[in-house]
Design a protein around this motif. Structure first.
Motif, short mmCIF file in Angstrom:
data_model
loop_
_atom_site.label_atom_id
_atom_site.label_comp_id
_atom_site.label_asym_id
_atom_site.label_seq_id
_atom_site.Cartn_x
_atom_site.Cartn_y
_atom_site.Cartn_z
N TRP A 485 21.78 -26.36 90.20
CA TRP A 485 21.15 -27.45 90.10
C TRP A 485 21.70 -29.08 90.57
O TRP A 485 22.46 -29.09 90.01
CB TRP A 485 20.77 -27.21 88.82
CG TRP A 485 19.97 -26.38 87.58
CD1 TRP A 485 20.36 -25.25 87.33
CD2 TRP A 485 18.40 -25.83 88.13
NE1 TRP A 485 19.47 -23.93 87.00
CE2 TRP A 485 17.95 -24.63 87.24
CE3 TRP A 485 17.34 -26.59 88.88
CZ2 TRP A 485 16.94 -24.31 87.75
CZ3 TRP A 485 16.29 -25.73 88.54
CH2 TRP A 485 15.56 -24.81 88.16
N THR A 486 20.86 -29.80 90.65
CA THR A 486 20.53 -30.98 90.62
C THR A 486 19.78 -32.03 89.26
O THR A 486 18.87 -31.09 89.09
CB THR A 486 20.59 -31.93 91.85
OG1 THR A 486 18.76 -31.67 91.84
CG2 THR A 486 21.18 -31.57 93.05
N ALA A 487 20.29 -33.00 89.19
CA ALA A 487 19.40 -33.29 87.80
C ALA A 487 18.15 -33.66 88.31
O ALA A 487 16.62 -33.28 87.86
CB ALA A 487 19.83 -34.53 87.44
N ALA A 488 17.82 -34.46 90.29
CA ALA A 488 16.03 -33.87 90.35
C ALA A 488 15.36 -33.23 90.53
O ALA A 488 14.58 -32.64 90.00
CB ALA A 488 16.63 -34.60 91.36
N GLU A 489 16.76 -32.14 90.93
CA GLU A 489 15.89 -30.44 91.22
C GLU A 489 14.96 -30.17 89.49
O GLU A 489 13.88 -29.24 89.29
CB GLU A 489 16.52 -29.32 90.90
CG GLU A 489 16.68 -28.71 92.88
CD GLU A 489 15.66 -29.27 93.50
OE1 GLU A 489 15.06 -27.50 93.10
OE2 GLU A 489 14.75 -29.11 94.29
N ILE A 490 16.19 -30.40 88.64
CA ILE A 490 15.50 -29.86 87.13
C ILE A 490 14.50 -30.65 87.25
O ILE A 490 13.35 -30.37 85.78
CB ILE A 490 16.92 -30.35 85.86
CG1 ILE A 490 17.43 -28.92 86.50
CG2 ILE A 490 16.92 -30.39 84.70
CD1 ILE A 490 19.14 -29.45 85.48
N MET A 491 14.36 -31.88 87.63
CA MET A 491 12.65 -32.89 86.74
C MET A 491 11.64 -32.24 87.12
O MET A 491 11.18 -32.00 87.11
CB MET A 491 13.67 -33.76 87.54
CG MET A 491 14.48 -34.94 85.84
SD MET A 491 14.03 -34.87 84.03
CE MET A 491 12.55 -35.61 84.10
N ARG A 492 12.47 -31.91 89.36
CA ARG A 492 10.79 -31.93 89.71
C ARG A 492 10.80 -30.35 88.91
O ARG A 492 9.39 -29.93 89.03
CB ARG A 492 11.42 -31.21 91.14
CG ARG A 492 10.30 -30.66 92.20
CD ARG A 492 11.51 -30.51 93.37
NE ARG A 492 11.61 -29.24 93.63
CZ ARG A 492 11.54 -28.00 92.78
NH1 ARG A 492 9.97 -27.82 93.14
NH2 ARG A 492 12.18 -26.70 92.91
N VAL A 493 11.17 -29.39 88.34
CA VAL A 493 10.81 -28.39 87.96
C VAL A 493 10.01 -28.15 86.41
O VAL A 493 9.36 -27.71 86.77
CB VAL A 493 11.67 -26.90 87.75
CG1 VAL A 493 11.65 -25.70 87.08
CG2 VAL A 493 12.41 -26.79 89.67
N ALA A 494 10.57 -29.59 85.71
CA ALA A 494 10.47 -29.78 84.32
C ALA A 494 8.69 -30.14 84.42
O ALA A 494 7.33 -30.06 83.94
CB ALA A 494 11.40 -30.74 84.07
N ILE A 495 8.49 -31.11 85.63
CA ILE A 495 7.46 -31.42 85.59
C ILE A 495 6.19 -30.86 86.63
O ILE A 495 5.47 -31.17 86.92
CB ILE A 495 7.31 -33.36 86.29
CG1 ILE A 495 7.86 -33.15 88.03
CG2 ILE A 495 7.46 -34.26 85.24
CD1 ILE A 495 7.76 -34.66 88.47
N SER A 496 6.19 -29.53 86.68
CA SER A 496 5.92 -28.54 87.95
C SER A 496 4.28 -28.27 87.28
O SER A 496 4.90 -28.02 86.12
CB SER A 496 6.58 -27.70 88.74
OG SER A 496 7.28 -26.99 87.55
N LYS A 497 3.08 -27.89 87.69
CA LYS A 497 2.52 -27.18 87.71
C LYS A 497 2.83 -25.35 87.07
O LYS A 497 3.18 -25.08 87.87
CB LYS A 497 1.35 -27.26 87.78
CG LYS A 497 0.64 -28.72 87.45
CD LYS A 497 -0.67 -29.11 88.72
CE LYS A 497 -1.50 -30.63 88.99
NZ LYS A 497 -2.37 -31.10 89.46
#
Length: 497
Positions: A485-497
């Protein structure tokens, strides 16, 4: 508004004792117009006592305070507000059943001939509502229907309506989403531009660096450092806070994964979580990331038996315990709630009572608790976790936030839980206590226990966990080994539908 070069607030020689304990010893701070001053220190360093003196809750034993070059000696919080000092507490002081308007004007209502003059009130609050974006809400809306971020803005608007000169922010971001935090920062910058003096208390150094101009550091009730933030490194600040070098913020305790301990299959709650499947092994720290409202806490509550399970199963080493906390505790689960004030601890009970609550029957015979044995055990755990308190008989509410959190964690360790469910365990506590909690988590994993670690602070998840799962809209979207994981990847998944 032109900004004067003279101080809005000066506090000098502030000393306060509680019995034999010296809470503050000759402390001084100085706040200029248009300045954001960071007040930094560990839990128990004296920050809250100093701010309680400033806001009129308690009186100093000695020292002087001046507000706009005039002697300032508030008799109580109301007189402090009238003088122009407002405090935005970590725990909001909104009256939930009163309207937005009534909350804004609480204690400073406009009246005419003994009657409430709502027209005059609305003229007074119009600019504050517009400035903070609260004009989108009807003035009659009950405060309980507003989001936590909007409730916090109501408190800030109240300070503007009162024409405050000094506004104190005490850990204001602890319950906000990242989006709401940025909105708060925008508001603080507006207040700064208007020439108010601002005091900002936070344990997050990145927040302090983003917002603040200068700092004052308290340790053991004394001022141990002050200056410009851009002239001090994080290492220097941490060293001043704790009085020694912090070797590792995220200490590493070697641990190895063992056999399967907990198996969740298609777990669904009344609203959240939704169809979550998750396996946790002994000797493993599993992190849960996600935005506020993603369903992480709801998953923990269903797992622990606090909330009803609509469908799905929870198995602990192939056994499916009854869906209630008592059965889950007996099966080897322990939970530390994110809300230690109202859920995690009994504030008016002693440390000993709180620490032994999950296994109180071990100290009882014929329905009578052996207090000597209970206090002895509590004292041992207090020593192991370095809980700073006078004795096991001291009430929880008398402890600092960090020491309260240590007691909450000591309870599940004393309980000998195999699975520790830790929901935001480091929220609102100081750097050293955070480091101690990370070490405890590693030690538990090394002993063959498992940890489910819920946090909104990505650096600690990435530093401490073996795997990280990301939740969004009640579902567990993905779970991977931490290094993937990167922080950016975590945030991308967290805001996904």
């Amino acid at each position: 508004m032109s900004i004067s070069t003279s101080s809005i607030l000066s506090m000098s020689g502030i000393t306060k004792r509680f019995g034999a304990t010296i809470a503050l010893d000759d402390v001084a701070i100085d706040v200029q117009p248009g300045q954001v001053l960071a007040l930094i220190g560990e839990n128990g360093a004296g920050k809250s006592t100093l701010m309680r003196i400033l806001s009129g809750s308690i009186k100093p034993d000695s020292g002087q305070m001046c507000l706009e070059q005039q002697a300032y000696e508030p008799a109580d919080p109301h007189s402090a507000r009238l003088a122009g000092v407002s405090m935005i507490y970590q725990e909001l002081t909104i009256a939930p059943d009163l309207s937005l308007e009534d909350n804004l004007m609480l204690g400073c209502e406009s009246s005419r001939f003994g009657l409430l003059d709502r027209k005059a009130q609305r003229e007074r609050m119009q600019e504050a509502l517009r400035l903070l974006g609260l004009d989108q809400f009807p003035l009659t809306i009950p405060a309980r229907l507003l989001s936590p971020a909007s409730q916090q803005l109501v408190e800030i608007a109240r300070a503007l309506v009162n024409q405050s000169k000094i506004v104190i922010f005490d850990e204001p971001t602890s319950s906000l989403t990242s989006e709401d935090v940025q909105q708060l920062f925008k508001v603080i910058r507006i207040l700064k531009e208007r020439g108010l003096g601002l005091v900002y208390i936070s344990h997050f150094l990145e927040e302090i660096r983003e917002l603040c101009d200068d700092y004052v550091i308290l340790r053991d009730g004394q001022s141990v450092g002050a200056g410009k933030l851009d002239e001090a490194s994080d290492d220097q600040i941490v060293h001043l806070m704790i009085g020694r070098e912090l070797d590792e913020l995220f200490p590493t305790v070697p641990h190895e994964q063992g056999e399967l301990l907990v198996d969740l299959t298609n777990l669904t709650g009344s609203e959240k979580p939704v169809d979550v499947s998750l396996q946790i092994r002994r000797g493993e720290i599993v992190g849960l990331a996600g935005l506020v409202g993603a369903g992480r806490t709801e998953l923990a509550r269903c797992l622990y038996g606090l909330d009803p399970v609509k469908s799905g199963t929870v198995k602990i080493e192939e056994i499916q315990p009854a869906p209630n906390p008592r059965a889950r505790i007996r099966a080897g689960m322990g939970m530390v709630s994110e809300d230690r004030k109202t859920e995690g601890l009994a504030q008016n009970r002693s440390i000993a009572d709180n620490l032994t609550l999950s296994r109180l029957e071990d100290y009882a015979r014929f329905g009578v608790v052996n207090l000597t044995s209970q206090k002895k055990s509590a004292r041992e755990w207090m020593n192991r976790l370095n809980v700073k308190a006078e004795s096991p008989e001291q009430t929880i509410q008398a402890l600092s936030g960090g020491n309260q959190q240590k007691v909450a964690i000591a309870r599940v360790l004393h309980q000998q839980a195999d699975l520790l469910i830790l929901d935001e365990p480091t929220r609102g506590i100081d750097v050293r206590t955070k480091s101690e909690i990370y070490r405890l988590m590693g030690e538990c994993a090394a002993q063959g226990k498992a940890v489910l670690f819920i946090s909104s602070y990505l650096p600690e998840l990435q530093a401490v966990c073996d795997r990280i799962g990301v939740m969004a809209r009640g579902r567990l979207k993905e779970i991977r080994p931490t290094e993937e994981w990167t922080a950016a990847e975590i945030m991308r998944v967290a805001i996904s539908k």
